[in-house]
Design a protein around this motif. Structure first.
Motif, PDB file in Angstrom:
ATOM      1  N   GLU B 257       0.798  -1.220   0.000  1.00  0.00           N
ATOM      2  CA  GLU B 257       0.000   0.000   0.000  1.00  0.00           C
ATOM      3  C   GLU B 257       0.837   1.279   0.000  1.00  0.00           C
ATOM      4  N   PHE B 258       1.990   1.242   0.638  1.00  0.00           N
ATOM      5  CA  PHE B 258       2.721   2.494   0.809  1.00  0.00           C
ATOM      6  C   PHE B 258       3.991   2.587  -0.016  1.00  0.00           C
ATOM      7  N   ARG B 333     -10.542   1.548  -1.810  1.00  0.00           N
ATOM      8  CA  ARG B 333      -9.548   2.550  -1.390  1.00  0.00           C
ATOM      9  C   ARG B 333      -9.936   3.934  -1.912  1.00  0.00           C
ATOM     10  N   LEU B 337     -10.627   7.222   0.260  1.00  0.00           N
ATOM     11  CA  LEU B 337      -9.851   8.452   0.073  1.00  0.00           C
ATOM     12  C   LEU B 337     -10.763   9.590  -0.360  1.00  0.00           C
ATOM     13  N   GLY B 340     -12.416  11.551   2.255  1.00  0.00           N
ATOM     14  CA  GLY B 340     -11.505  12.311   3.100  1.00  0.00           C
ATOM     15  C   GLY B 340     -10.692  11.515   4.073  1.00  0.00           C
ATOM     16  N   ALA B 341     -10.692  10.195   3.962  1.00  0.00           N
ATOM     17  CA  ALA B 341      -9.850   9.390   4.848  1.00  0.00           C
ATOM     18  C   ALA B 341      -8.398   9.528   4.430  1.00  0.00           C
ATOM     19  N   SER B 342      -7.511   9.421   5.434  1.00  0.00           N
ATOM     20  CA  SER B 342      -6.100   9.426   5.072  1.00  0.00           C
ATOM     21  C   SER B 342      -5.756   8.057   4.514  1.00  0.00           C
ATOM     22  N   LYS B 343      -4.560   7.939   3.937  1.00  0.00           N
ATOM     23  CA  LYS B 343      -4.142   6.670   3.357  1.00  0.00           C
ATOM     24  C   LYS B 343      -4.166   5.571   4.418  1.00  0.00           C
ATOM     25  N   MET B 344      -3.663   5.944   5.616  1.00  0.00           N
ATOM     26  CA  MET B 344      -3.590   4.937   6.664  1.00  0.00           C
ATOM     27  C   MET B 344      -4.979   4.542   7.127  1.00  0.00           C
ATOM     28  N   GLN B 345      -5.864   5.535   7.223  1.00  0.00           N
ATOM     29  CA  GLN B 345      -7.237   5.198   7.622  1.00  0.00           C
ATOM     30  C   GLN B 345      -7.889   4.279   6.610  1.00  0.00           C
ATOM     31  N   SER B 346      -7.674   4.583   5.328  1.00  0.00           N
ATOM     32  CA  SER B 346      -8.288   3.731   4.310  1.00  0.00           C
ATOM     33  C   SER B 346      -7.774   2.303   4.436  1.00  0.00           C
TER      34      SER B 346
END
Lengths: 346, 453
Positions: B257-258, B333, B337, B340-346
């Motif tokens: 993911e990152f 995902r 996103l 408005g979720a952050s990448k980590m939240q998603s």
């Protein structure tokens, strides 16, 4: 994150408890797989009769055990090494280099090596000469060393049946192999006169002649077994012509599948080995680090218990299992009590 | 689509123009025959596979079920005071001085009285009679006396394990022919066994100790059990789970993911796949060199075994976790996103929960693989006469020397007495039950919770 925390805490716990474990409370033993059954019988009885935990006995072979034994002094190293042969000078030197200077040698008794074949097959009465003629790489024919021409047992000795030669001998990593070479093949080599011829050919070099004597044929008639006796037994069960080399204790536990051959006319048994009539036997040892006595609880008690009359004596459980009791057990007992080290107490 | 291939469908002109569609031409026949042949190969392959499995299971069961039953001898033993407590003060320290060897004469005496009471005539000496019992019988007496000194002087009924030869006789493994050269038991002793079986003093029954007990020495195969090595396996699996799951999942989430896609992550990816293919014995050597020789962790400890197996299981978990993360559609995902979720939240609120069943399945299969692994354990000292002290706490479970189930089976298969061979097969049954259970759980998890898009 929660699992990162979990991991770090798990690692921390592991590391913490590892350092706590340094205070070892049980005796650790490793070494010869021949001595393993005896050592485990003693360990079990020791755990039952003393307040110390049952010692841990690992196998792996005499050489591997002595190598670990000589790695150094400390709770992270083993306390006792079992060996089916005497410790070598070179190993003592390695030990000394690593700080293991005081080694107590304990002889626990003798072990017989027997030749056995399938129970339904032919019966054999061997002499070392027969084995040399059957398995040696080269044999003496009309004063000259030639490649071994024998393919059946009746070619080796007219008294034997016409059965193809197929032998399963211990591999070179086993202590048993050395005894087989020394007491059987080499003896046969000398008896047939091949030794003298080889000595002459090697310019009177005794060592080289011995080495040439014990070279076994490599055409598949002699198979090295690197595993345990159970593997040898499985080979014989699948190849009824096979003859295998076993320890006496293993044979005595499998008399329903194996018949034993005599050597020089003597049937192997604890009695005939004790009297010395049966020629193929060897002493068994274990070695103790003197520096660990008093540090590892129960170490000296274990050693004394091992050689006590009720354990290693002629009526003890070890002898019942197949160990030939040492007639000089008393000397061993006092040596253990005095903590007599190799090379004398200084 | 299927309609078009039906030869009798109306309105379709045959391509060749010659002959009827209802009559197969040579080429069609050839193709149909090829298909039939292929199906037959497939069925044959499955049959062979199933047959092998059947033979294996049949072999394991027939050889192994014997281990779950054991022969017991019921005997009344008089606990003579003059043998056990000469001073007569019931002082525990004095009682401890009488070793198990001091208890053996009591058993001989008990046998003699019992046989006289039953009116069985035999030429056997009391020592040979007591030879029917396991070598562990005196220890059983001693343990009772030490735990309760008041029994001294009384007559107590005991149920002792019979020796492995007697047990083999009742199980049909030992017969009068097979013991002709055996010095551990004689035909007269078997006669006595027959009498005692008739009298009901010798019985064969289910033996729980095989499942819960500790390993025993070569002299008493009848007393050996899997229990302690099972605990060893349990603690190793605990270490694997606690280490491999978080590390594996964290690594795969980052990679999937990152991490940027560049040559470095490519190299990492290739190496993870390579690691999965490394033979397990290599991890054993690594464990010996790093954990024991360098980090000075104790030998034979399940902690070290678990660390080694963690290394082995990590690639399996990473690969399956990445596959199940990949299977979550990108729309999830994007939607996360988008609101408005952050990448980590998603990832942690949406992707990871959806991928969890796949991750768990992969983990369980990785654990099952680690459970059956023997090779690395050989090198870190978990094979031998080791599993004899049951651990009494979590720390001792992790750090005290122990064996593991597959290592225990290997050790038993090596030992001389054929009775151990039976126990090795019995151990295989237990190990297989564990593996089947774990794999079934994995399948159920996948079936029940896996979402498909």
């Amino acid at each position: 994150m929660s699992f990162v925390k979990l991991t770090t805490s798990a690692l921390a716990i592991a590391a913490l408890s590892a350092s706590a474990a340094a205070a070892r409370d049980q005796v650790q033993v490793a070494g010869s797989s021949t001595v393993l059954p005896y050592a485990s019988i003693v360990a079990e009885a020791f755990g039952e009769n003393f307040d110390f935990p049952t010692p841990v006995v690992e196998s792996g072979g005499s050489s591997a055990g002595l190598k670990r034994f000589c790695e150094g002094v400390g709770e992270n190293t083993i306390d006792v090494a079992n060996a089916s042969r005497k410790i070598k000078e070179s190993e003592v030197a390695v030990c000394a280099e690593n700080g293991v200077t005081e080694i107590i040698e304990v002889r626990i008794g003798y072990d017989g090596i027997v030749f056995a074949s399938d129970i339904a097959g032919n019966t054999f009465e061997f002499t070392p000469t027969d084995w040399f003629l059957a398995l040696s790489d080269t044999v003496l024919v009309d004063g000259e060393m030639v490649a071994n021409p024998h393919t059946t047992w009746d070619q080796v000795n007219a008294a034997f049946p016409n059965q193809p030669i197929q032998a399963f001998v211990p591999g070179t990593k086993h202590g048993t192999r050395e005894v087989f070479e020394d007491k059987v093949i080499l003896a046969g080599c000398e008896a047939t006169g091949a030794f003298d011829v080889l000595k002459e050919a090697n310019g009177d070099d005794k060592k080289a002649a011995e080495k040439a004597c014990i070279a076994l044929r490599t055409d598949g008639k002699s198979v090295d077994i690197d595993g345990d006796y159970t593997e040898t037994l499985a080979r014989i069960e699948s190849n009824k012509d096979g003859i295998g080399v076993f320890g006496l204790a293993f044979y005595e536990n499998n008399t329903d599948k194996l018949q034993v051959a005599t050597m020089g006319g003597v049937v192997p048994s604890t009695e005939s080995i004790a009297t010395g009539d049966y020629p193929v036997s060897r002493p068994l040892f274990f070695y103790i680090k003197k520096a660990h006595i008093g540090v590892i609880p129960g170490l000296k008690d274990y050693a004394e218990f091992f050689v006590a009359d009720e354990i290693a004596g002629p009526d003890g459980p070890l002898s019942e299992y197949g160990l030939v009791a040492d007639p000089k057990l008393e000397e061993t007992q006092s040596a253990v009590a005095d903590e007599a080290v190799l090379g004398g107490n200084s | 689509m299927t309609d078009a291939t039906t030869p009798s469908a109306p309105g379709i002109t045959p391509v060749s123009g010659k002959g009827s569609l209802l009559v197969q031409d040579a080429r069609t026949r050839k193709r149909n025959a090829a298909e039939a042949r292929f199906k037959a190969y497939g069925i044959a392959a499955i049959t062979v596979g199933m047959l092998m499995l059947l033979i294996l299971v049949f072999n394991i069961l027939t050889r192994g079920v014997g281990a779950f039953q054991q022969t017991f001898v019921t005997l009344e033993v008089q606990l003579l005071e003059e043998k056990l407590d000469k001073k007569g003060n019931r002082n525990i320290e004095d009682l401890k001085k009488v070793s198990t060897f001091g208890y053996a004469p009591l058993l001989r005496g008990a046998f003699e009285t019992e046989i006289a009471r039953m009116g069985i005539e035999t030429d056997l000496k009391p020592k040979a009679m007591a030879g029917l019992l396991s070598a562990g019988a005196p220890a059983q007496l001693r343990n009772l006396v030490l735990s309760d000194p008041d029994v001294i002087g009384t007559v107590q009924q005991f149920e002792f394990l019979a020796s492995s030869r007697v047990d083999g006789y009742l199980k049909g493994r030992v017969s009068r022919d097979s013991i002709a050269n055996d010095k551990n038991i004689s035909a007269e002793q078997l006669d006595l066994v027959d009498h005692l079986v008739t009298a009901g003093a010798i019985k064969k029954r289910f033996n729980l100790d095989f499942i819960t007990g500790a390993d025993s020495s070569d002299a008493r195969p009848e007393a050996a059990g899997m229990g302690v090595s099972m605990l060893g396996s349990f603690f190793m699996m605990l270490v694997v789970l606690v280490l491999a799951l978080p590390i594996g999942v964290a690594a795969s989430i980052y990679l999937e993911e990152f991490a940027p896609k560049n040559w470095l992550t490519d190299i990492i990816e290739v190496n993870i796949s390579n690691l999965a293919a490394v033979p397990s014995i290599v991890f054993g050597i690594l464990g010996l060199a790093v954990f024991i020789n360098y980090m000075h962790l104790p030998t034979s400890a399940p902690l070290v075994g678990g660390l080694v197996l963690t290394l082995m299981t990590l690639p399996t978990i990473i690969i399956s976790t990445r596959a199940s993360l990949k299977a979550v559609p990108p729309s999830i995902r994007d939607a996360a996103l988008g609101v408005g979720a952050s990448k980590m939240q998603s990832v942690f609120h949406h992707v990871l929960p959806l991928a969890a069943p796949g991750i768990l399945t992969g983990t369980i299969i990785g654990l099952a693989q680690a459970l059956g692994e023997t090779a690395p354990l050989l090198l870190i000292g978990m094979v031998g006469f080791i599993a004899s002290n049951p651990p009494d706490s979590i720390a001792s479970g992790l750090l005290d020397p122990n064996s593991a189930m597959p290592a225990q089976i290997y050790e038993w298969a090596k030992r001389a007495d054929p009775a151990f061979y039976e126990r090795a097969w019995g151990g295989i049954i237990i190990l297989l039950l564990f593996l089947i259970t774990m794999n079934t759980i994995a399948v159920i998890l996948r079936r029940r919770f896996e979402r498909r898009w």
